[in-house]
Scaffold this motif. Structure first.
Motif, PDB file in Angstrom:
ATOM      1  N   ASN A 199     -13.349  11.221  -4.244  1.00 43.19           N
ATOM      2  CA  ASN A 199     -13.576   9.866  -4.729  1.00 43.19           C
ATOM      3  C   ASN A 199     -13.019   9.767  -6.145  1.00 43.19           C
ATOM      4  N   VAL A 200     -12.110   8.843  -6.382  1.00 42.93           N
ATOM      5  CA  VAL A 200     -11.488   8.667  -7.696  1.00 42.93           C
ATOM      6  C   VAL A 200     -11.693   7.227  -8.160  1.00 42.93           C
ATOM      7  N   VAL A 201     -11.419   6.984  -9.435  1.00 44.18           N
ATOM      8  CA  VAL A 201     -11.580   5.640  -9.977  1.00 44.18           C
ATOM      9  C   VAL A 201     -10.391   4.764  -9.609  1.00 44.18           C
ATOM     10  N   TRP A 202      -9.164   5.280  -9.760  1.00 49.62           N
ATOM     11  CA  TRP A 202      -7.963   4.504  -9.458  1.00 49.62           C
ATOM     12  C   TRP A 202      -6.869   5.459  -9.010  1.00 49.62           C
ATOM     13  N   TYR A 203      -6.134   5.107  -7.974  1.00 49.67           N
ATOM     14  CA  TYR A 203      -5.106   5.999  -7.448  1.00 49.67           C
ATOM     15  C   TYR A 203      -3.742   5.332  -7.345  1.00 49.67           C
ATOM     16  N   GLY A 204      -3.583   4.106  -7.745  1.00 49.84           N
ATOM     17  CA  GLY A 204      -2.283   3.443  -7.681  1.00 49.84           C
ATOM     18  C   GLY A 204      -2.177   2.525  -6.484  1.00 49.84           C
ATOM     19  N   ASP A 205      -1.055   1.880  -6.386  1.00 48.31           N
ATOM     20  CA  ASP A 205      -0.820   0.938  -5.302  1.00 48.31           C
ATOM     21  C   ASP A 205      -0.031   1.632  -4.202  1.00 48.31           C
ATOM     22  N   LEU A 206      -0.713   2.047  -3.148  1.00 51.26           N
ATOM     23  CA  LEU A 206      -0.052   2.717  -2.036  1.00 51.26           C
ATOM     24  C   LEU A 206       0.448   1.678  -1.041  1.00 51.26           C
ATOM     25  N   ALA A 207       1.692   1.821  -0.651  1.00 51.08           N
ATOM     26  CA  ALA A 207       2.273   0.920   0.340  1.00 51.08           C
ATOM     27  C   ALA A 207       3.345   1.678   1.107  1.00 51.08           C
ATOM     28  N   ALA A 208       3.475   1.376   2.362  1.00 52.30           N
ATOM     29  CA  ALA A 208       4.498   1.995   3.197  1.00 52.30           C
ATOM     30  C   ALA A 208       5.795   1.207   3.066  1.00 52.30           C
ATOM     31  N   GLU A 209       6.858   1.903   2.718  1.00 52.35           N
ATOM     32  CA  GLU A 209       8.173   1.269   2.600  1.00 52.35           C
ATOM     33  C   GLU A 209       9.131   1.959   3.565  1.00 52.35           C
ATOM     34  N   PRO A 210       9.616   1.252   4.588  1.00 57.12           N
ATOM     35  CA  PRO A 210      10.528   1.886   5.541  1.00 57.12           C
ATOM     36  C   PRO A 210      11.870   2.208   4.895  1.00 57.12           C
TER      37      PRO A 210
END
Length: 75
Positions: A56-67
């Motif tokens: 469990n973390v406070v913030w991990y960034g914006d994860l998004a799948a990019e083909p």
């Protein structure tokens, strides 16, 4: 001599009739165990060196799948 022809023919037939393996599906974000940030999730207390999966973390960034759209290897 005929047995050599029979062996070659049966080998060709077995290769031709072999079932095709299914195509692998591409990896999705759900396939990875990335740390998450959820409110109310218990915080484990450990002593020593311990591997914690799905921390469990406070913030991990914006994860998004990019083909990947660019083909490589061919000119």
């Amino acid at each position: 001599m005929w047995y050599v022809v029979a062996i070659v023919v049966t080998a060709l037939l077995s290769v031709a009739l072999m079932p095709k393996p299914p195509a692998p599906k591409p990896a999705a974000l759900e396939d990875f165990e990335a740390p998450t940030a959820e409110e109310g999730r218990p915080i484990p207390v450990v002593f020593g060196a311990v591997l914690i999966r799905g921390a469990n973390v406070v913030w991990y960034g914006d994860l998004a799948a990019e083909p990947i759209k660019k083909k490589s290897g061919k000119k």
